[in-house]
Design an enzyme around this catalytic site. Structure first.
Site, PDB file in Angstrom:
ATOM      1  CG  ASN A 123      -0.305  -0.252   2.525  1.00  0.00           C
ATOM      2  OD1 ASN A 123       0.257  -1.325   2.713  1.00  0.00           O
ATOM      3  ND2 ASN A 123      -0.354   0.697   3.428  1.00  0.00           N
TER       4      ASN A 123
ATOM      5  N   GLY B 286       5.204   3.076   0.375  1.00  0.00           N
ATOM      6  CA  GLY B 286       6.646   2.873   0.416  1.00  0.00           C
ATOM      7  C   GLY B 286       7.170   2.038  -0.743  1.00  0.00           C
TER       8      GLY B 286
ATOM      9  CB  VAL C 257       2.775 -11.158   6.727  1.00  0.00           C
ATOM     10  CG1 VAL C 257       2.635 -10.510   5.356  1.00  0.00           C
ATOM     11  CG2 VAL C 257       3.440 -10.219   7.715  1.00  0.00           C
TER      12      VAL C 257
ATOM     13  CE1 TYR D  76      13.573  -3.590   9.408  1.00  0.00           C
ATOM     14  CE2 TYR D  76      15.689  -2.454   9.376  1.00  0.00           C
ATOM     15  CZ  TYR D  76      14.562  -2.920   8.714  1.00  0.00           C
ATOM     16  OH  TYR D  76      14.451  -2.733   7.357  1.00  0.00           O
TER      17      TYR D  76
ATOM     18  CB  THR E  21       9.574   4.340   3.499  1.00  0.00           C
ATOM     19  OG1 THR E  21      10.361   3.671   4.496  1.00  0.00           O
ATOM     20  CG2 THR E  21      10.123   4.035   2.118  1.00  0.00           C
TER      21      THR E  21
ATOM     22  CG  ASN F 130      13.544   5.554   6.692  1.00  0.00           C
ATOM     23  OD1 ASN F 130      12.818   6.481   6.344  1.00  0.00           O
ATOM     24  ND2 ASN F 130      14.144   4.771   5.830  1.00  0.00           N
TER      25      ASN F 130
HETATM   26  N1  LIG Z   1      13.076   2.082   3.812  1.00  0.00           N
HETATM   27  C1  LIG Z   1      14.328   1.618   3.876  1.00  0.00           C
HETATM   28  O1  LIG Z   1      15.308   2.376   3.921  1.00  0.00           O
HETATM   29  C2  LIG Z   1      14.560   0.139   3.903  1.00  0.00           C
HETATM   30  C3  LIG Z   1      15.894  -0.304   3.919  1.00  0.00           C
HETATM   31  C4  LIG Z   1      16.144  -1.667   3.925  1.00  0.00           C
HETATM   32  C5  LIG Z   1      15.089  -2.559   3.894  1.00  0.00           C
HETATM   33  N2  LIG Z   1      13.808  -2.115   3.882  1.00  0.00           N
HETATM   34  C6  LIG Z   1      12.738  -3.119   3.853  1.00  0.00           C
HETATM   35  O2  LIG Z   1      11.871  -2.874   2.765  1.00  0.00           O
HETATM   36  C7  LIG Z   1      10.551  -3.312   3.078  1.00  0.00           C
HETATM   37  C8  LIG Z   1       9.561  -2.193   2.842  1.00  0.00           C
HETATM   38  O3  LIG Z   1       9.874  -1.135   3.722  1.00  0.00           O
HETATM   39  P1  LIG Z   1       9.371   0.362   3.546  1.00  0.00           P
HETATM   40  O4  LIG Z   1      10.537   1.209   3.847  1.00  0.00           O
HETATM   41  O5  LIG Z   1       8.627   0.532   2.283  1.00  0.00           O
HETATM   42  O6  LIG Z   1       8.395   0.468   4.815  1.00  0.00           O
HETATM   43  P2  LIG Z   1       6.947   1.094   5.030  1.00  0.00           P
HETATM   44  O7  LIG Z   1       6.734   2.294   4.148  1.00  0.00           O
HETATM   45  O8  LIG Z   1       6.800   1.253   6.493  1.00  0.00           O
HETATM   46  O9  LIG Z   1       5.987  -0.052   4.498  1.00  0.00           O
HETATM   47  C9  LIG Z   1       5.909  -1.275   5.174  1.00  0.00           C
HETATM   48  C10 LIG Z   1       4.763  -2.057   4.595  1.00  0.00           C
HETATM   49  O10 LIG Z   1       4.657  -3.297   5.303  1.00  0.00           O
HETATM   50  C11 LIG Z   1       3.299  -3.462   5.676  1.00  0.00           C
HETATM   51  N3  LIG Z   1       3.143  -4.327   6.829  1.00  0.00           N
HETATM   52  C12 LIG Z   1       3.696  -4.236   8.060  1.00  0.00           C
HETATM   53  N4  LIG Z   1       3.257  -5.232   8.848  1.00  0.00           N
HETATM   54  C13 LIG Z   1       2.406  -5.979   8.092  1.00  0.00           C
HETATM   55  C14 LIG Z   1       1.618  -7.112   8.331  1.00  0.00           C
HETATM   56  N5  LIG Z   1       1.598  -7.720   9.528  1.00  0.00           N
HETATM   57  N6  LIG Z   1       0.884  -7.626   7.315  1.00  0.00           N
HETATM   58  C15 LIG Z   1       0.895  -7.036   6.108  1.00  0.00           C
HETATM   59  N7  LIG Z   1       1.574  -5.931   5.823  1.00  0.00           N
HETATM   60  C16 LIG Z   1       2.329  -5.412   6.811  1.00  0.00           C
HETATM   61  C17 LIG Z   1       2.811  -2.037   5.949  1.00  0.00           C
HETATM   62  O11 LIG Z   1       1.401  -2.001   5.984  1.00  0.00           O
HETATM   63  P3  LIG Z   1       0.591  -0.921   6.885  1.00  0.00           P
HETATM   64  O12 LIG Z   1       0.533   0.341   6.071  1.00  0.00           O
HETATM   65  O13 LIG Z   1      -0.726  -1.578   7.075  1.00  0.00           O
HETATM   66  O14 LIG Z   1       1.359  -0.743   8.165  1.00  0.00           O
HETATM   67  C18 LIG Z   1       3.415  -1.332   4.741  1.00  0.00           C
HETATM   68  O15 LIG Z   1       2.634  -1.568   3.601  1.00  0.00           O
HETATM   69  C19 LIG Z   1      10.607  -3.784   4.539  1.00  0.00           C
HETATM   70  O16 LIG Z   1      10.766  -5.193   4.584  1.00  0.00           O
HETATM   71  C20 LIG Z   1      11.843  -3.087   5.078  1.00  0.00           C
HETATM   72  O17 LIG Z   1      12.412  -3.773   6.175  1.00  0.00           O
HETATM   73  C21 LIG Z   1      13.529  -0.791   3.880  1.00  0.00           C
END
Ligand SMILES: NC(=O)c1ccc[n+]([C@@H]2O[C@H](COP(=O)([O-])OP(=O)(O)OC[C@H]3O[C@@H](n4cnc5c(N)ncnc54)[C@H](OP(=O)(O)O)[C@@H]3O)[C@@H](O)[C@H]2O)c1
Length: 241
Positions: A13, A15, A62, A164, A199, A202
């Protein structure tokens, strides 16, 4: 790989997940938008469709067995198979999380979503993936999960994080074990790091765009049949464990 492909992206949805869905949709693929909240799911599907993506909503938490089983049922009914699963949903569990003070509940939450959630979704989707001609599984990890980076002076390691970062190390280890078990199949499973993207995760402090972060997932989702499996990659190539 071309049109007619079916993908599921968890946490699509916003990020990076949203941009992965948009990117796979731009290839002409049908994309399941896995989202736990109905309003956020419908909003994302609507936005993706307005951008020309063949998107469909998949109710998906999930951490919930019944929700994940229902999601597999929905895709089975709609498509009868799944070509690509992107396990993108993730949480930090809340910061700060110094090892000496961390709440065990924070640890459990991070592992439940970032590791067990990936296993739960992957295992539910495997029967559908096995029906694909070129199944791919992408686990969104992070270089903060790299023990080599964490212990290399001067390397980008992120904040001290008891929940994390280790949850991503755990996810990497699980990815390797899946690759070992699936070695004699056509399923390729890899971990990818999007880089530090702005996103919600962070507080939008990241320096890359979510679209840039999505690129590695799209690359691993579209690997050729002789592509790697059981690896860990970012845009620059293999990431050390
Ligand atoms: N941003 C970075 O710099 C970064 C760096 C390294 C790795 N990552 C990884 O990339 C991935 C995406 O991160 P992002 O930065 O885009 O984060 P984000 O904007 O916070 O998005 C996280 C997503 O995960 C969903 N989510 C969380 N818990 C869930 C659950 N129990 N069931 C279904 N959906 C769930 C959230 O849904 P809701 O809106 O409902 O909460 C949201 O859609 C993550 O695995 C993160 O660890 C991110």
């Amino acid at each position: 790989m071309s049109e007619g492909m079916i993908a599921l992206v968890t946490g699509a949805n916003k990020g990076i997940g949203y941009e992965i869905a948009a990117g796979l949709g731009a290839l002409g693929w049908s994309v399941g938008v896995g989202v736990r909240d109905e309003g956020r799911r419908e909003g994302a599907v609507e936005k993706l469709r307005a951008a020309g993506v063949d998107a469909f909503g998949v109710p998906l938490d999930v951490t919930d067995d019944a929700s994940v089983a229902a999601a597999a049922g929905l895709i089975e009914e709609r498509a009868g198979r799944l070509d690509v699963l992107v396990n993108n949903a993730g949480i930090t569990g809340g910061m700060p999380q110094t090892p000496t003070t961390v709440d065990p509940a924070t640890m459990r939450a991070a592992v439940e979503t970032n590791v067990i959630g990936v296993i739960r979704v992957t295992n539910a989707m495997l029967p559908l993936l096995r029906r694909s001609a070129s199944p791919r599984i992408v686990n969104m990890s992070s270089t903060v999960g790299s023990l080599t980076r964490q212990t290399t002076p001067g390397a980008e390691t992120g904040p001290i994080s008891a929940a994390y970062a280790p949850s991503k190390t755990f996810l990497n280890a699980v990815t390797v074990q899946y690759a070992k078990e699936l070695r004699d199949t056509n399923i390729l499973i890899n971990a990818g790091c999007p880089g530090f993207c702005a996103t919600d995760l962070n507080g939008f402090r990241g320096v890359r765009t979510p679209e840039q972060g999505a690129a590695i997932a799209i690359r691993l989702a579209t690997l050729p049949d002789d592509g790697p499996t059981g690896g860990f990659f970012d845009d620059a190539g293999p990431v050390p464990w």
